[in-house]
Design a protein around this motif. Sequence first.
Motif, PDB file in Angstrom:
ATOM      1  N   GLU A 197       1.059  -0.809   0.254  1.00 25.99           N
ATOM      2  CA  GLU A 197      -0.165   0.229  -0.108  1.00 25.99           C
ATOM      3  C   GLU A 197       0.749   1.234  -0.119  1.00 25.99           C
ATOM      4  OE1 GLU A 197      -3.196  -0.081  -0.285  1.00 25.99           O
ATOM      5  OE2 GLU A 197      -3.450  -2.087  -0.271  1.00 25.99           O
ATOM      6  N   GLY A 198       2.478   0.787  -0.612  1.00 20.02           N
ATOM      7  CA  GLY A 198       2.969   2.543  -0.109  1.00 20.02           C
ATOM      8  C   GLY A 198       3.102   3.088   1.590  1.00 20.02           C
ATOM      9  N   HIS A 199       3.289   2.220   2.684  1.00 19.23           N
ATOM     10  CA  HIS A 199       3.139   2.865   3.562  1.00 19.23           C
ATOM     11  C   HIS A 199       4.032   2.159   4.116  1.00 19.23           C
ATOM     12  CE1 HIS A 199      -1.314   3.773   4.369  1.00 19.23           C
ATOM     13  NE2 HIS A 199      -0.923   4.451   3.774  1.00 19.23           N
ATOM     14  N   MET A 200       5.253   1.204   3.547  1.00 19.60           N
ATOM     15  CA  MET A 200       7.039   0.884   3.958  1.00 19.60           C
ATOM     16  C   MET A 200       7.198   0.771   2.560  1.00 19.60           C
ATOM     17  SD  MET A 200       5.796   0.066   8.207  1.00 19.60           S
ATOM     18  CE  MET A 200       7.897  -0.972   7.842  1.00 19.60           C
ATOM     19  N   LEU A 201       8.550   0.294   2.761  1.00 23.08           N
ATOM     20  CA  LEU A 201       9.635   0.310   1.569  1.00 23.08           C
ATOM     21  C   LEU A 201       8.810  -0.277   0.467  1.00 23.08           C
ATOM     22  CD1 LEU A 201      12.964  -0.023   3.185  1.00 23.08           C
ATOM     23  CD2 LEU A 201      11.927   1.772   1.944  1.00 23.08           C
ATOM     24  N   LYS A 202       8.777  -0.566  -0.312  1.00 27.22           N
ATOM     25  CA  LYS A 202       7.930  -0.918  -1.765  1.00 27.22           C
ATOM     26  C   LYS A 202       8.776  -2.905  -1.631  1.00 27.22           C
ATOM     27  CE  LYS A 202       4.246   0.540  -3.798  1.00 27.22           C
ATOM     28  NZ  LYS A 202       3.678   0.584  -3.918  1.00 27.22           N
ATOM     29  N   LEU A 203      10.126  -2.822  -1.068  1.00 29.13           N
ATOM     30  CA  LEU A 203      10.362  -4.216  -1.665  1.00 29.13           C
ATOM     31  C   LEU A 203       9.862  -5.374  -0.301  1.00 29.13           C
ATOM     32  CD1 LEU A 203      13.176  -5.802  -1.879  1.00 29.13           C
ATOM     33  CD2 LEU A 203      14.201  -5.200  -0.223  1.00 29.13           C
ATOM     34  N   LEU A 204       9.514  -4.982   0.785  1.00 26.34           N
ATOM     35  CA  LEU A 204       8.574  -5.152   1.182  1.00 26.34           C
ATOM     36  C   LEU A 204       7.201  -5.741   1.490  1.00 26.34           C
ATOM     37  CD1 LEU A 204       9.021  -3.640   4.742  1.00 26.34           C
ATOM     38  CD2 LEU A 204      10.893  -4.780   4.772  1.00 26.34           C
ATOM     39  N   SER A 205       6.675  -5.124  -0.049  1.00 28.16           N
ATOM     40  CA  SER A 205       5.556  -6.297  -0.934  1.00 28.16           C
ATOM     41  C   SER A 205       5.978  -7.112  -1.674  1.00 28.16           C
ATOM     42  CB  SER A 205       4.799  -5.573  -0.832  1.00 28.16           C
ATOM     43  OG  SER A 205       5.385  -4.948  -1.796  1.00 28.16           O
ATOM     44  N   TYR A 206       7.529  -8.010  -1.731  1.00 27.73           N
ATOM     45  CA  TYR A 206       7.966  -7.998  -2.932  1.00 27.73           C
ATOM     46  C   TYR A 206       8.001  -9.936  -2.728  1.00 27.73           C
ATOM     47  CZ  TYR A 206       9.986  -4.805  -4.990  1.00 27.73           C
ATOM     48  OH  TYR A 206      10.356  -3.932  -5.843  1.00 27.73           O
ATOM     49  N   THR A 207       7.570 -10.759  -4.041  1.00 26.38           N
ATOM     50  CA  THR A 207       7.120 -12.046  -2.988  1.00 26.38           C
ATOM     51  C   THR A 207       8.211 -12.977  -3.566  1.00 26.38           C
ATOM     52  OG1 THR A 207       5.697 -12.236  -4.857  1.00 26.38           O
ATOM     53  CG2 THR A 207       4.994 -11.973  -3.148  1.00 26.38           C
ATOM     54  N   SER A 208       8.969 -14.583  -2.652  1.00 27.36           N
ATOM     55  CA  SER A 208       9.829 -15.196  -3.660  1.00 27.36           C
ATOM     56  C   SER A 208       8.596 -15.730  -5.432  1.00 27.36           C
ATOM     57  CB  SER A 208      10.327 -16.472  -2.266  1.00 27.36           C
ATOM     58  OG  SER A 208      10.934 -17.183  -3.196  1.00 27.36           O
ATOM     59  N   VAL A 209      10.104 -15.812  -6.009  1.00 25.07           N
ATOM     60  CA  VAL A 209       9.334 -16.323  -7.160  1.00 25.07           C
ATOM     61  C   VAL A 209       9.727 -18.246  -6.663  1.00 25.07           C
ATOM     62  CG1 VAL A 209      10.256 -14.175  -8.825  1.00 25.07           C
ATOM     63  CG2 VAL A 209      12.266 -16.647  -7.922  1.00 25.07           C
ATOM     64  N   LYS A 210      10.410 -18.509  -5.868  1.00 27.52           N
ATOM     65  CA  LYS A 210      10.122 -20.023  -5.510  1.00 27.52           C
ATOM     66  C   LYS A 210       8.883 -20.733  -4.829  1.00 27.52           C
ATOM     67  CE  LYS A 210      14.885 -20.858  -6.312  1.00 27.52           C
ATOM     68  NZ  LYS A 210      16.502 -21.561  -5.600  1.00 27.52           N
ATOM     69  N   ARG A 211       8.727 -19.743  -3.392  1.00 29.92           N
ATOM     70  CA  ARG A 211       7.736 -20.976  -2.314  1.00 29.92           C
ATOM     71  C   ARG A 211       6.980 -19.030  -2.694  1.00 29.92           C
ATOM     72  NH1 ARG A 211       9.797 -25.010  -1.631  1.00 29.92           N
ATOM     73  NH2 ARG A 211      12.685 -24.896  -1.404  1.00 29.92           N
ATOM     74  N   LEU A 212       6.600 -18.243  -3.291  1.00 26.71           N
ATOM     75  CA  LEU A 212       5.376 -17.510  -3.928  1.00 26.71           C
ATOM     76  C   LEU A 212       5.128 -16.999  -1.800  1.00 26.71           C
ATOM     77  CD1 LEU A 212       3.181 -19.660  -6.185  1.00 26.71           C
ATOM     78  CD2 LEU A 212       4.877 -17.469  -6.965  1.00 26.71           C
ATOM     79  N   THR A 213       5.736 -16.783  -1.288  1.00 26.80           N
ATOM     80  CA  THR A 213       5.445 -16.008   0.540  1.00 26.80           C
ATOM     81  C   THR A 213       6.667 -14.606   0.165  1.00 26.80           C
ATOM     82  OG1 THR A 213       7.622 -17.244   1.044  1.00 26.80           O
ATOM     83  CG2 THR A 213       5.929 -18.330   0.891  1.00 26.80           C
ATOM     84  N   PRO A 214       6.532 -14.410   1.241  1.00 26.17           N
ATOM     85  CA  PRO A 214       6.805 -12.533   1.250  1.00 26.17           C
ATOM     86  C   PRO A 214       8.056 -12.692   2.022  1.00 26.17           C
ATOM     87  CG  PRO A 214       4.437 -12.857   2.818  1.00 26.17           C
ATOM     88  CD  PRO A 214       5.060 -14.236   2.088  1.00 26.17           C
ATOM     89  N   ALA A 215       9.101 -13.257   1.043  1.00 25.60           N
ATOM     90  CA  ALA A 215      10.444 -13.452   2.451  1.00 25.60           C
ATOM     91  C   ALA A 215      10.826 -12.573   2.959  1.00 25.60           C
ATOM     92  CB  ALA A 215      11.262 -14.475   1.251  1.00 25.60           C
ATOM     93  N   PRO A 216      11.126 -10.649   2.022  1.00 28.15           N
ATOM     94  CA  PRO A 216      11.217  -9.913   2.233  1.00 28.15           C
ATOM     95  C   PRO A 216      10.900  -9.201   4.205  1.00 28.15           C
ATOM     96  CG  PRO A 216      11.430  -9.657   0.317  1.00 28.15           C
ATOM     97  CD  PRO A 216      10.491 -10.575   0.347  1.00 28.15           C
ATOM     98  N   ALA A 217       9.320  -9.432   4.018  1.00 30.68           N
ATOM     99  CA  ALA A 217       8.898  -9.172   5.054  1.00 30.68           C
ATOM    100  C   ALA A 217       9.229  -9.579   6.412  1.00 30.68           C
ATOM    101  CB  ALA A 217       7.313  -9.241   4.719  1.00 30.68           C
ATOM    102  N   ILE A 218       9.194 -11.603   5.926  1.00 33.83           N
ATOM    103  CA  ILE A 218       9.868 -12.248   7.217  1.00 33.83           C
ATOM    104  C   ILE A 218      10.825 -11.681   7.120  1.00 33.83           C
ATOM    105  CG2 ILE A 218       9.768 -14.810   7.579  1.00 33.83           C
ATOM    106  CD1 ILE A 218       7.762 -15.940   5.469  1.00 33.83           C
ATOM    107  N   ILE A 219      11.722 -11.595   6.998  1.00 29.32           N
ATOM    108  CA  ILE A 219      13.148 -11.004   7.074  1.00 29.32           C
ATOM    109  C   ILE A 219      13.566 -10.167   7.706  1.00 29.32           C
ATOM    110  CG2 ILE A 219      15.634 -10.485   6.481  1.00 29.32           C
ATOM    111  CD1 ILE A 219      15.305 -12.777   4.114  1.00 29.32           C
ATOM    112  N   PHE A 220      12.986  -8.951   7.552  1.00 24.85           N
ATOM    113  CA  PHE A 220      12.262  -7.699   8.593  1.00 24.85           C
ATOM    114  C   PHE A 220      11.462  -8.049  10.087  1.00 24.85           C
ATOM    115  CE2 PHE A 220       9.853  -4.126   9.415  1.00 24.85           C
ATOM    116  CZ  PHE A 220      10.195  -3.194   8.972  1.00 24.85           C
ATOM    117  N   TYR A 221      10.767  -8.483   9.762  1.00 29.39           N
ATOM    118  CA  TYR A 221      10.255  -9.120  11.113  1.00 29.39           C
ATOM    119  C   TYR A 221      10.591  -9.453  12.003  1.00 29.39           C
ATOM    120  CZ  TYR A 221       6.611 -10.931  14.524  1.00 29.39           C
ATOM    121  OH  TYR A 221       5.560 -10.980  15.299  1.00 29.39           O
TER     122      TYR A 221
END
Length: 450
Positions: free
Chosen positions: A297-321
Amino acid sequence: MGEESLKRKGEDNKKEDGQYIQNHEPQTMNLQKEVGLISGICMIVGTIIGSGIFISPKSVLANVGAVGPCLTIWAACGILATLGALCFAELGTMITKSGGEYPYLMEAFGPIPAFLFSWTSLLVTKPSSFAIICLSFAEYALAPFYPGCDPPQVAIKCLAAAAIGKTENFKDSYKDSSVSFGSLGLAFYNGLWAYDGWNQLNYITEELKNPYRNLPLSIIIGIPLVTVCYILINISYFTVMTSTELLQSQAVAATFGDRVLYSASWIVPVFVAFSTIGSANGTCFTASRLVYVAGREGHMLKLLSYTSVKRLTPAPAIIFYGIIGIIYIIPGDIDTLINYVSFAVWIFYSLTVLALIVMRFTRKELNRPVKIPIIIPVAVTLASILLVLAPVISAPELAYLYCVFFIGSGLIVYVLFVHFKFNWPQKISKPITMHLQMLLEVVPAEKVTE
């Protein structure tokens, strides 16, 4: 920027690993609907039963002073959690977006309350909760290696203790109770902390199979199950310990294990460790979706909304958290964190349930597969407001003021970086984003047409 090549690479990897699932629907670079009814119930029960039941009983009893009010608080917390979850069931089936309270506040009140929620949750409440669970896990995982530091949680053994134990501790169970407005609020804080997780499925709504059916069913089955379990566990505690012994116990679970399991009491911290690490895993799974949605939604860095092409999971968001959670673990004190987190959390719970009431009048056109009586959200909103005000009025502390200031500081961040769109953080992070995309093999999520 190489996103297409990353997508092709992800598809090739899936073919090589035999991970291609035959599906009539084309697969998109979004979170996939993989969570069914059983998984949903397990998510609720597994996330709720974490560290709370092993650290909260002593604090609840200390605030009310007697067995009777203590058990009443545990039952009342279960009822409040169930009613709150029913409100979230209506919201989740009406607005089928991941992110928990975030999309509901966005829909009812606009972007500012939604941003303040994500700001507070991502930097305070969610990582603090994660830290509490991880601290509890570490404490109990190490207990067998250090004499005198053992704690509990085997539901079967609790029931056995209740069956074979003494009942004298339940006589005159309301005698010597000391209940005030403030102590009641703090007792509820500690009790409700043990129930924290009742709204976790709303954070992964986009990944639920048939959310209109599975979301409310998971709630209706999961939370009463936890409530019964918690009451029985507390009865088990009081069956083998008096109120004084429980308050004097350094680790309630350890004392319970020593008196029921004797030489086999080492098994208690092992099961507690399994419980807490499972809860930590579920918390990380769901909370990372809030990071993902806020980035989208643009309320955090866009990178955090990216998904893994292998697992289709929000890998950057998980790492950040995970990184933010580790920061809170270092100076973490469990009791302080619980009160601080509970105060902030219930501010936004009250706002979210209020959003449900508001949208009954402002968004009448929305489809509501689940529609609860209006008296339920009204009651939950009033209870939430009382929970926020009780400790502040009767026992004011600077921690509550700091919490309010921190939430308010989110307004400055919103005005600068969202409203006026000062995008220099995005410019600075652009080369970092490109390298992290290649390293983590993540791409922006595709837009979904509703």
